[in-house]
Design a protein around this motif. Structure first.
Motif, short mmCIF file in Angstrom:
data_model
loop_
_atom_site.label_atom_id
_atom_site.label_comp_id
_atom_site.label_asym_id
_atom_site.label_seq_id
_atom_site.Cartn_x
_atom_site.Cartn_y
_atom_site.Cartn_z
N UNK A 1 -4.70 -7.17 2.56
CA UNK A 1 -5.99 -6.60 2.18
C UNK A 1 -6.11 -6.37 0.69
N UNK A 2 -6.37 -5.13 0.29
CA UNK A 2 -6.64 -4.86 -1.10
C UNK A 2 -5.41 -5.08 -1.97
N UNK B 1 -4.21 10.89 -0.70
CA UNK B 1 -4.50 9.50 -0.30
C UNK B 1 -3.32 8.66 -0.73
N UNK C 1 -2.54 -0.50 -7.26
CA UNK C 1 -3.12 -0.32 -8.57
C UNK C 1 -2.84 -1.57 -9.41
N UNK C 2 -3.88 -2.33 -9.75
CA UNK C 2 -3.67 -3.58 -10.50
C UNK C 2 -2.94 -3.35 -11.81
N UNK D 1 -2.34 2.89 -1.32
CA UNK D 1 -3.24 2.15 -2.20
C UNK D 1 -2.43 1.27 -3.13
N UNK E 1 0.83 -1.19 0.00
CA UNK E 1 0.00 0.00 0.00
C UNK E 1 0.87 1.25 0.00
N UNK F 1 -0.93 7.68 -6.69
CA UNK F 1 -0.35 8.92 -7.17
C UNK F 1 -1.13 10.13 -6.65
N UNK F 2 -2.04 9.86 -5.73
CA UNK F 2 -2.82 10.96 -5.17
C UNK F 2 -2.16 11.40 -3.86
#
Lengths: 849, 220
Positions: free
Chosen positions: A71-72, A42, A47-48, A45, A9, A38-39
């Motif tokens: 997790x994600x 936030x 990115x697939x 995260x 993440x 890239x935000x």
């Protein structure tokens, strides 16, 4: 070399772990870090798309291992796989290992040139080191059960035993491959001698030498081993050879080949029945491809024999061999998944040949002597194929085709061309060929190919085996007359069960074959469609028809057969024929895979049911005069809590994503249930301590297979969620008759009222506590027993997948009032024979037998 | 009998734009829900992703529903952080596979496409009904949608039924304990909070009902 992708993440975290790993291996393997968003508002995260790009940036045919934080990131990793081209995806693994430790372990393994599976395994098990240092309780169970491991002794043991080969195909490709894989698990040198022919000995580490012994069914072979676990090696291998019947069944007696018969304008040819069924369609003749293996060498003499650079040619050969291995691994996996494990083994055996030291040495030495790689491969393959052709036993002659299949694959890769695919087929293509390679057969388009016939080949050849498992009617061994009689596009009719091929059938014949083909398709479609429906009796009462599975590989088969779930997944297959017990991770992975196949359908997994009759070397179980009354099943699990808790932890971890139910075997007392549940609670708290993701509230049931459990069923029902009646054991315990003892086995009749009354009692006790009851003995599939069990109120019928369609069909024809009346009458009869007579008399018109 | 109204590219774009509106309106609410049991970014992430989708739709001409859905899916994969990006992305990618090469869909084909998308979400997250996830809103919605269409309802009526089912499913997540996603780390403490993913999923179904009912009425 395997490359590694690190997904977190956090950009900083993934970069830091990469730096740590890079420092450890000094850049000897490619590691790429990806993560963060890239935000700027936030920053965390995954990115697939970025992950997929990262994978491709370091991809090679050696494969890529992806480690994710949590997790994600895991979900994104899965989506990234979907975005990759299929051939890339096949060589990418997502690791369940811990992010930091897994990255370090994987980097080290990759840097020393280990293959993808080895790198992935190390990463997955990377947490153990820390467990051991910190003395976390869970680590005890992932290590072998120390007390039962053979002590390490430097002295060399020798052992040997003789055994008769029972597999109808002898010790040929599939069984030989399994033999070598088993032998490789032991720290002993194993060799094999055919005492019937005197051939050998051959080392069990050398695939080609082993099959070159020409061992056939009923030959007596001697297995000898030298090494620290020689005894276990010999015992395990002897048991395997004595029980390995394989799955390659031969269709009935093949009809003899007859010359062509001219009649009524059509040409009738006769060959060997290879795969049953009728087909009529347009002949597609496989053009005699440029025969790569038998090209006239003089044409290539200039380019191949002189002026080649051995170093360059060796590299080319190694690349081709690696590519071929990757292709075959994919093909084996695909065939295993779609047609079955036994069929996949055909291509696994190809990979073994491709890695055979003798074969490789032959090719390499020819290249070193100045031959081009293509010429060296062509010669070696021809020689190996010839060797098989000259062996006694038709099975070995057919294996020559397998060798040539591998040779053609290598030559295509060396020449950078792809074998001409069977493109542009008409929708009713009937393939006609001199012979068909197994890899061609396995990749036939089943939606277009309706039949195949070949001039050569035999009913035991891999091509025929594949045709049978694909359900494509086939006739082989027709002879050269086939290609003389059939022209491209000609209508050809084929009767695969009787080995008949009719070229240019007249109108009447064509009509009859078309009708037979349509009937067979309709019947199959009906049976399949109805098997996929949920089962209800004729008057609408819902019962479940589910599968008994003995191996994870049977799962897809069961779904195809219409299983509404799994009533019994035995776990013995995980524990037998190996030196150490399976780890928690290994078990979790396998349970998860089966659960994934069944989605939301119920999957009942039975904990280990092992005993003196099914030994495992690391358990050191004593041999017992009567293992059925001995130390087995739940009794062993309760006596070996670490072994048992490891399995329970794996089940609870796999339970997170699935509808897994746990079932304890051979329960005799209430105390056993309570002790098993206490160990479950202990396993759950260990998982909590370890921070694992798990489900503690999995439904728990017990097998009812002792008269003690029947008698106490009302009390036991209060403790568990469900029962499953194991009628095979319940019957033998009821009659006190060993079902493996031929003198008394006949006493064991599950339709005897002595057994039926117990089933009745169990059902009443369970239903009084609102618990449901299944039955997983052979009786569940017996058409004479089904109406009675239904009438007694059984909720779930669990049986071998192949029995499911017929059982479902029968249940849908029955009504509950009839079944109840029948059951009540049966309970009042005096023996099994009169029960059978009653069922036949009442339901004779709808029973299939 | 009137001919079956077809689902068209324009009405799908209207649906997505409407959803983007709803996400913007409710961004703070979604984020607040996520703050209770997650990491307080669901509303922000979804808004960012669907604003990006809205911008692309405004600038790109598409004449194939498969291409439309796939484009939406890929944008969501890249632009929505957290698990909802891959999950909503998968929904649209799977819909795109079903709708590939088509300019219009019948209501049943549309329902099948959405069902394929929801199945994709279910597999991807291996979530089951009752795990307190978006699946708890989407599964009842799909069942209601198919049921209503089977019973002969118009697409508008069927989507209204689906939205009602999604809303009930969303509310049903309040007493559930989370077994999937970040909320599952809270264990029993996740009980009593409405799942943000189920909430945004309900809004998606509701937006579909609103925008497609408007289209149906206009065509009368």
């Amino acid at each position: 070399m395997v490359s590694i992708v690190l997904v977190s993440h956090s950009t900083e975290l993934s970069m830091a772990v990469k730096a740590l790993a890079d420092q450890q291996i000094q850049g000897r393997a490619s590691i790429v870090a990806v993560g963060g968003s890239d935000n700027p508002f936030q920053p965390f995260g995954t990115d697939p798309v970025a992950i997929a790009e990262a994978i491709q940036s370091v991809y090679s045919d050696d494969g890529v291992l992806v480690l994710m934080d949590l997790g994600s990131a895991v979900i994104s990793g899965q989506v990234a796989l979907d975005l990759l081209p299929a051939e890339t995806r096949a060589r990418v693994r997502l690791s369940s290992g811990p992010f930091v430790e897994g990255a370090m372990a994987a980097a080290v393994q990759a840097s020393i040139g280990m293959d993808l599976e080895a790198v992935a395994r190390e990463a997955a098990e990377a947490r153990r080191a820390k467990d051991a240092v910190l003395h976390v309780r869970t680590s005890e169970a992932t290590a072998p059960v120390a007390a039962h491991t053979a002590p390490e002794t430097p002295s060399l043991h020798t052992a040997g035993a003789d055994v008769i080969v029972v597999n109808p195909a002898g010790l040929h490709f599939g069984p030989a491959a399994r033999f070598i894989q088993t032998a490789a698990q032991f720290h002993a040198e194993v060799r094999v001698t055919d005492l019937t022919t005197g051939a050998g000995p051959a080392p069990a580490s050398r695939f080609n030498q082993l099959i070159a012994l020409g061992i056939e069914k009923d030959h007596c072979i001697r297995i000898e081993a030298v090494g620290q676990d020689a005894d276990e090696a010999v015992n395990t291998l002897v048991r395997q050879v004595a029980h390995d019947l394989g799955g390659e069944t031969t269709p009935g007696v093949p009809s003899p080949a007859f010359p062509m018969i001219e009649g009524r304008g059509e040409t009738v040819l006769s060959g060997l029945a290879a795969s049953p069924g009728f087909a009529i369609g347009q002949a597609v003749i496989l053009a005699e491809q440029q025969d790569l293996l038998h090209t006239d060498e003089r044409l290539h003499a200039d380019t191949e024999e002189s002026g080649s650079d051995p170093t360059l040619e060796l590299t080319r050969f190694t690349q081709a061999q690696q590519q071929a291995l990757a292709q075959l691994n994919d093909l084996a996996a695909q065939v295993s998944a779609t047609l079955g494990e036994e069929q996949g083994v055909i291509f696994r055996a190809h990979t073994l040949l491709l890695q055979d030291r003798d074969f490789l040495a032959e090719v390499r030495s020819a290249i070193s002597c100045g031959q081009a790689a293509t010429a060296a491969v062509r010669r070696a393959v021809r020689r190996w194929a010839e060797r098989f052709r000259h062996m006694s036993g038709s099975v070995f002659q057919q294996r020559a085709v397998d060798v040539e299949d591998i040779g053609r694959r290598l030559l295509h890769l060396l020449q950078n061309d792809t074998p001409s695919p069977l493109a542009d087929l008409p929708p009713d293509a009937l393939i006609v060929a001199t012979d068909l390679l197994p890899s061609q057969a396995a990749t036939l388009d089943r939606s277009r190919v309706i039949g195949l016939c070949t001039a050569g080949g035999g009913p035991n050849a891999h091509t025929a085996i594949l045709a049978r498992s694909m359900g494509i009617p086939a006739v082989v061994g027709v002879g050269s007359a086939l290609l003389e009689a059939v022209r491209p596009g000609m209508i050809v009719a084929l009767d695969g069960a009787h080995g008949i091929v009719i070229a240019g059938p007249d109108a009447a014949t064509a009509h009859a074959y078309a009708q037979a083909q349509a009937d067979a398709q309709a019947a199959r479609a009906t049976a399949w469609a109805s098997a996929q429906r949920l089962t209800r009796t004729h008057d609408g009462v819902r019962v479940e028809v589910v599968a008994n599975l003995s191996a994870a590989a049977d799962a897809a088969l069961a779904l195809d057969a219409g299983a509404e779930g799994v009533g019994l997944l035995r776990t013995e297959f995980l524990f037998q024929d190996r030196l150490t017990p399976p780890s928690e991770e290994e078990q979790t992975e396998i349970y998860r895979n089966v659960a994934h196949t069944f989605g939301t359908r119920r999957l009942i997994i039975r904990t280990l049911d092992i005993g003196g009759d099914k030994p495992a070397p690391y358990l050191a179980l004593p041999r017992e005069p009567n293992p059925f009354l001995g130390w087995r099943a739940i009794r062993i699990s309760l006596a070996m809590p670490e072994l048992f808790k490891t399995q329970l932890r794996a089940l609870m971890r796999a339970g997170v994503d699935s509808n897994i139910h746990i079932m304890f075997p051979m329960i005799g007392t209430l105390d056993e249930i309570l002790r098993a549940q206490a160990l479950m609670a202990a396993a759950a708290s260990e998982l909590t301590l370890a921070g694992a993701d798990f489900r503690a509230d999995l439904p728990v049931g017990i097998m009812i297979e002792t008269p003690a459990a029947v008698t106490m069923a009302d009390r036991m029902a209060a403790l568990v969620d469900f029962f499953s009646i194991g009628t095979n054991d319940l019957t033998q315990y009821t009659f006190a008759a060993d079902r493996t003892n031929q003198h008394v086995a006949a006493l064991n009749d599950p339709l005897h009222p002595a057994v039926l009354r117990q089933i009745d009692a169990v059902l009443r006790a369970a239903h009084a506590h609102a618990r449901w009851v299944g039955l997983c003995g052979e009786m569940a599939a017996d058409p004479l027993a089904i109406p009675i069990l239904l009438g007694l109120g059984l909720d779930e019928f669990s049986m071998a997948p192949a029995s499911i369609p017929a059982a479902k069909q029968l249940i849908t024809q029955l009504t509950m009032p009839t079944a109840r009346r029948l059951a009540q009458k049966a309970l009042q009869l005096h023996d099994g024979a009169s029960v059978r007579a009653l069922v036949r008399e009442t339901l004779g018109d709808i029973l299939p037998i | 009998m009137t001919p079956t109204p077809m689902v068209e590219i324009a009405s799908m774009i209207a649906w997505i734009n409407r959803y983007a509106d709803r996400i913007s309106e409710h961004q703070a609410w979604l984020t607040a829900l996520d703050a209770e049991i997650g990491d307080a970014d669901h509303g922000i992430n979804m808004q960012r992703g669907f604003e990006e989708v809205r911008m692309r739709l405004a600038h790109e001409h598409v004449d194939d529903l498969g291409v439309l859905f796939k484009g939406i899916g890929m944008t969501l994969l890249s632009k929505v952080g957290g698990a909802s990006g891959p999950l909503y992305g998968t929904l649209f990618l799977r819909m795109g596979m079903v709708a590939a090469g088509k300019q219009t869909l019948t209501p049943v084909e549309f329902a099948n496409a959405v069902a394929a998308g929801v199945e994709g979400i279910r597999q991807r997250g291996s979530a089951r009904p009752g795990d307190k996830t978006m699946v708890d809103a989407l599964m009842p919605a799909i069942i209601a949608l198919h049921q209503a269409l089977d019973d002969g309802a118009t697409l508008c009526a069927a989507l209204q039924a689906a939205a009602a089912a999604a809303e009930a499913g969303m509310k049903a997540t309040i007493p559930m304990q989370a077994y999937k996603g970040r909320a599952s780390y809270l264990g029993p403490r996740s009980i009593g909070h409405q799942d943000p993913g189920a909430t945004s999923a309900f809004l998606l179904v509701q937006s579909a009902a609103e925008s497609l009912c408007a289209a149906e009425h206009n065509s009368d």
